[in-house]
Design a protein around this motif. Structure first.
Motif, mmCIF file in Angstrom:
data_model
loop_
_atom_site.group_PDB
_atom_site.id
_atom_site.type_symbol
_atom_site.label_atom_id
_atom_site.label_comp_id
_atom_site.label_asym_id
_atom_site.label_seq_id
_atom_site.Cartn_x
_atom_site.Cartn_y
_atom_site.Cartn_z
ATOM 1 N N GLY A 146 -3.829 0.890 6.168
ATOM 2 C CA GLY A 146 -3.607 1.949 4.697
ATOM 3 C C GLY A 146 -4.168 3.121 5.172
ATOM 4 O O GLY A 146 -3.548 3.406 3.852
ATOM 5 N N ASP B 150 10.656 -5.209 -4.335
ATOM 6 C CA ASP B 150 9.161 -5.885 -3.962
ATOM 7 C C ASP B 150 9.900 -7.708 -3.907
ATOM 8 O O ASP B 150 9.522 -7.737 -5.416
ATOM 9 N N ASP C 33 9.711 -6.429 8.971
ATOM 10 C CA ASP C 33 10.344 -7.712 8.112
ATOM 11 C C ASP C 33 12.160 -7.505 8.407
ATOM 12 O O ASP C 33 12.431 -6.896 9.383
ATOM 13 N N THR D 241 0.766 -1.389 0.050
ATOM 14 C CA THR D 241 -0.130 0.481 -0.007
ATOM 15 C C THR D 241 1.343 1.366 0.271
ATOM 16 O O THR D 241 0.737 2.161 -1.101
ATOM 17 N N ALA D 242 1.703 1.284 0.622
ATOM 18 C CA ALA D 242 2.538 2.626 1.372
ATOM 19 C C ALA D 242 3.339 2.644 0.319
ATOM 20 O O ALA D 242 3.824 3.458 -0.541
ATOM 21 N N ILE E 291 14.643 -8.180 -0.758
ATOM 22 C CA ILE E 291 15.908 -7.270 0.044
ATOM 23 C C ILE E 291 16.504 -7.701 1.152
ATOM 24 O O ILE E 291 15.879 -8.250 2.095
ATOM 25 N N ASP F 187 3.533 0.433 7.946
ATOM 26 C CA ASP F 187 3.630 -0.683 9.242
ATOM 27 C C ASP F 187 5.067 -0.463 9.216
ATOM 28 O O ASP F 187 5.163 -0.818 9.681
HETATM 29 C C1 LIG Z 1 -7.080 -8.405 8.136
HETATM 30 C C2 LIG Z 1 -6.795 -7.264 7.911
HETATM 31 C C3 LIG Z 1 -7.740 -6.351 7.887
HETATM 32 C C4 LIG Z 1 -7.361 -4.764 7.008
HETATM 33 N N1 LIG Z 1 -8.399 -3.684 7.419
HETATM 34 C C5 LIG Z 1 -7.965 -2.278 7.175
HETATM 35 C C6 LIG Z 1 -8.762 -1.388 6.886
HETATM 36 O O1 LIG Z 1 -10.159 -1.288 7.132
HETATM 37 N N2 LIG Z 1 -8.270 -0.054 7.164
HETATM 38 C C7 LIG Z 1 -6.959 0.193 6.201
HETATM 39 O O2 LIG Z 1 -6.406 1.121 6.769
HETATM 40 N N3 LIG Z 1 -6.422 -0.405 6.790
HETATM 41 C C8 LIG Z 1 -6.244 -1.948 6.954
HETATM 42 N N4 LIG Z 1 -5.893 -3.268 7.368
HETATM 43 C C9 LIG Z 1 -3.990 -2.975 7.364
HETATM 44 C C10 LIG Z 1 -3.637 -2.213 5.879
HETATM 45 O O3 LIG Z 1 -3.628 -3.001 4.919
HETATM 46 C C11 LIG Z 1 -1.685 -2.486 5.879
HETATM 47 O O4 LIG Z 1 -1.832 -1.535 6.981
HETATM 48 C C12 LIG Z 1 -1.496 -1.861 4.877
HETATM 49 O O5 LIG Z 1 -1.653 -2.382 3.403
HETATM 50 C C13 LIG Z 1 0.158 -1.128 5.020
HETATM 51 O O6 LIG Z 1 1.330 -0.781 3.805
HETATM 52 P P1 LIG Z 1 2.343 -1.374 4.170
HETATM 53 O O7 LIG Z 1 2.759 -0.785 2.847
HETATM 54 O O8 LIG Z 1 3.153 -0.592 5.255
HETATM 55 O O9 LIG Z 1 3.111 -2.847 3.994
HETATM 56 P P2 LIG Z 1 2.133 -3.475 3.323
HETATM 57 O O10 LIG Z 1 1.637 -3.303 2.155
HETATM 58 O O11 LIG Z 1 2.068 -4.469 3.873
HETATM 59 O O12 LIG Z 1 3.769 -4.146 2.270
HETATM 60 C C14 LIG Z 1 5.164 -3.897 2.789
HETATM 61 C C15 LIG Z 1 5.904 -4.580 1.092
HETATM 62 O O13 LIG Z 1 6.734 -5.042 1.773
HETATM 63 C C16 LIG Z 1 7.091 -6.207 0.529
HETATM 64 N N5 LIG Z 1 8.323 -6.801 1.690
HETATM 65 C C17 LIG Z 1 8.867 -6.465 2.931
HETATM 66 N N6 LIG Z 1 10.277 -7.034 3.078
HETATM 67 C C18 LIG Z 1 10.031 -7.605 1.465
HETATM 68 C C19 LIG Z 1 11.694 -7.741 1.789
HETATM 69 N N7 LIG Z 1 12.775 -8.193 2.785
HETATM 70 N N8 LIG Z 1 11.960 -8.267 0.279
HETATM 71 C C20 LIG Z 1 11.134 -7.650 -1.156
HETATM 72 N N9 LIG Z 1 10.135 -7.153 -0.264
HETATM 73 C C21 LIG Z 1 9.316 -6.914 1.256
HETATM 74 C C22 LIG Z 1 6.178 -6.958 0.894
HETATM 75 O O14 LIG Z 1 6.455 -8.178 -0.670
HETATM 76 C C23 LIG Z 1 5.327 -5.914 0.608
HETATM 77 O O15 LIG Z 1 4.317 -6.266 -0.527
HETATM 78 C C24 LIG Z 1 -6.162 -4.762 7.208
HETATM 79 C C25 LIG Z 1 -5.071 -5.697 7.312
HETATM 80 C C26 LIG Z 1 -5.583 -6.870 7.757
HETATM 81 C C27 LIG Z 1 -4.529 -7.976 7.371
#
Ligand SMILES: Cc1cc2nc3c(=O)[nH]c(=O)nc-3n(C[C@H](O)[C@H](O)[C@H](O)COP(=O)(O)OP(=O)(O)OC[C@H]3O[C@@H](n4cnc5c(N)ncnc54)[C@H](O)[C@@H]3O)c2cc1C
Length: 408
Positions: free
Chosen positions: A298, A35, A253, A12-13, A78, A288
């Motif tokens: 998100g 990713d 991670d 997402t981020a 990564i 996150d």
């Molecule tokens: C059941 C559930 C319900 C939710 N409901 C809501 C909601 O209603 N509203 C809301 O706002 N949020 C909700 N969320 C939370 C939201 O989905 C997350 O907070 C959001 O996706 C965070 O985004 P991010 O980019 O930080 O992490 P992510 O979207 O998890 O992305 C992190 C990325 O980094 C990549 N990555 C990590 N480490 C490595 C590595 N070493 N090498 C290569 N790639 C790597 C991963 O593959 C991943 O694609 C929910 C989550 C869950 C699990």
């Protein structure tokens, strides 16, 4: 300056920030986002999978498709981040950068919870990733009465409202199945109340009472006993279950801790308002992966992306990053298939009643169960894929707006 920005993680981020940066930066700035795979999952939809309200296959789309032309998307693991050398290593490449955005998210680590792996898939389940949500759906299909316990193993965890939504949805589901009168539902949380914010916690607790859902607070999980079917706290209290649904210990991670840039539990120490890494120049943290004291959600990632893009632009043009981010978070809370509530808050201001996003008009109601909020929750998914991931605004600032909120 070589003019390179590297973004770690295209969830997402990372997707939002990359697309937003591409829109604002001149073409001579190279943007690379890395990713490990091409599966972008709409995580909020995972809540619906165990109840058969949504198919898990509809939640996954190609990451590449949502990354704007003009951004290099690299699929690789990564393996190391070196902020001193301004260098990132993956399994197959080395990348140098002028600015780094860390958006590697967090993951659940059931192996960290004593006894959990022995019970995993037998009588202990989660819905925090796709395959597990499907497995839980099969379990709930068979469920014909007994005790359903939803436990949060440890703080912090992702999406603090999801366990509350789960028990509310379970109440709806078991009623529809005709087995609610043969079932008990209990939420067991390490928090001293149902949610992190007292006013919203009081509203959720009252709703749980009306639905005959028990809430047990301040329960620090010590171990899971899958044979005898109970969870035990550090203080020795036991809660029996027939089916356990758990948010296991959640960690950043491993690449963050393996690179020695974490806070001890895998998150990057981050300035609460500029979103700059506290110890490293040229590094911003978002989503996150941060340790900022707001929800891992998100909506937060979306608001943070605006601030990170603004501050990278400020630095490029020779200004200092500004302390803009206020911890803003907005979340729908599903109460049943057909109704939901909504909360909007920041570091300092708790969720308040009122209307959102337009004062008086809404159409959404804050801290109140309505049908319109349910439609908002449903509309959020196409909005996520088609508008938000692209880094577009909805005419709203990233910080909390007080208009429409009832104070006092
Ligand atoms: C059941 C559930 C319900 C939710 N409901 C809501 C909601 O209603 N509203 C809301 O706002 N949020 C909700 N969320 C939370 C939201 O989905 C997350 O907070 C959001 O996706 C965070 O985004 P991010 O980019 O930080 O992490 P992510 O979207 O998890 O992305 C992190 C990325 O980094 C990549 N990555 C990590 N480490 C490595 C590595 N070493 N090498 C290569 N790639 C790597 C991963 O593959 C991943 O694609 C929910 C989550 C869950 C699990």
């Amino acid at each position: 300056m070589s003019k390179k920005i590297v973004v770690l993680g295209a969830g997402t981020a990372g997707t939002i920030v990359s697309n937003n940066l591409r829109r604002h930066l001149p073409a001579d700035w190279e943007i690379t986002v890395i990713d490990r795979d091409d599966d972008h999952i709409y995580q909020p939809g995972l809540l619906f999978v165990p109840f058969g309200v949504q198919k898990s296959s509809t939640l996954v789309k190609s990451r590449k498709k949502y990354i704007t032309a003009g951004i290099n998307f690299v699929m690789d693991e990564i393996t190391h981040i070196d902020p001193e050398k301004k260098e990132v290593k993956t399994k197959n490449h080395t990348f140098t950068y002028d600015f780094l955005v860390i958006s590697t998210g967090c993951r659940i680590a059931p192996e960290e919870n004593e006894g959990l792996m022995e019970a995993w898939g037998k009588n202990a389940f989660t819905f925090y990733y796709k395959e597990a949500a499907d497995q839980l759906r099969l379990r709930l299909k068979e469920f014909d009465g007994g005790k359903l316990v939803m436990n949060i193993a440890e703080l912090p965890f992702k999406c603090p409202v999801a366990p509350i939504e789960f028990v509310f949805m379970a109440d709806w589901f078991l009623k529809k199945k005709g087995v609610r009168n043969k079932s008990e539902i209990e939420l067991v949380t390490p928090l001293p109340m149902a949610f992190t914010k007292p006013k919203a916690a009081a509203v959720f607790t009252e709703s749980a009472r009306e639905k005959n859902i028990k809430i047990t607070t301040s329960f620090e999980l010590n171990r899971v006993d899958g044979k005898e079917k109970f969870i035990e706290s550090v203080q020795g209290d036991k809660v029996k279950y027939d089916t356990l649904v758990i948010v296991p210990t959640t960690i950043g991670d491993p690449v963050i801790s393996n690179s020695g840039i974490d806070d001890g539990i895998g998150y990057v120490p981050t300035h609460h308002n500029t979103l700059k890494a506290l110890k490293h120049d040229g590094v911003y943290v978002i989503g996150d992966a941060t340790n900022v004291p707001t929800s891992k959600a998100g909506s937060v990632a979306h608001y943070e992306a605006d601030v990170v893009v603004f501050n990278i632009m400020a630095e490029i043009y020779g200004a200092k990053p500004e302390e803009i981010f206020d911890g803003h978070s907005t979340c729908f809370i599903v109460y049943s298939k057909g109704t939901a509530s909504l909360i909007d808050f920041n570091y300092k201001i708790e969720p308040l009643p009122g209307k959102f996003p337009m004062p008086k008009l809404g159409p959404f109601s804050l801290l109140k169960e309505t049908k319109m909020n349910w439609y908002g929750k449903l509309a959020f998914e196409p909005l996520y894929w088609n508008v938000l991931l692209d880094g577009k605004h909805l005419g709203m600032p990233p910080t909390l707006v007080m208009a429409g909120k009832e104070v006092g």
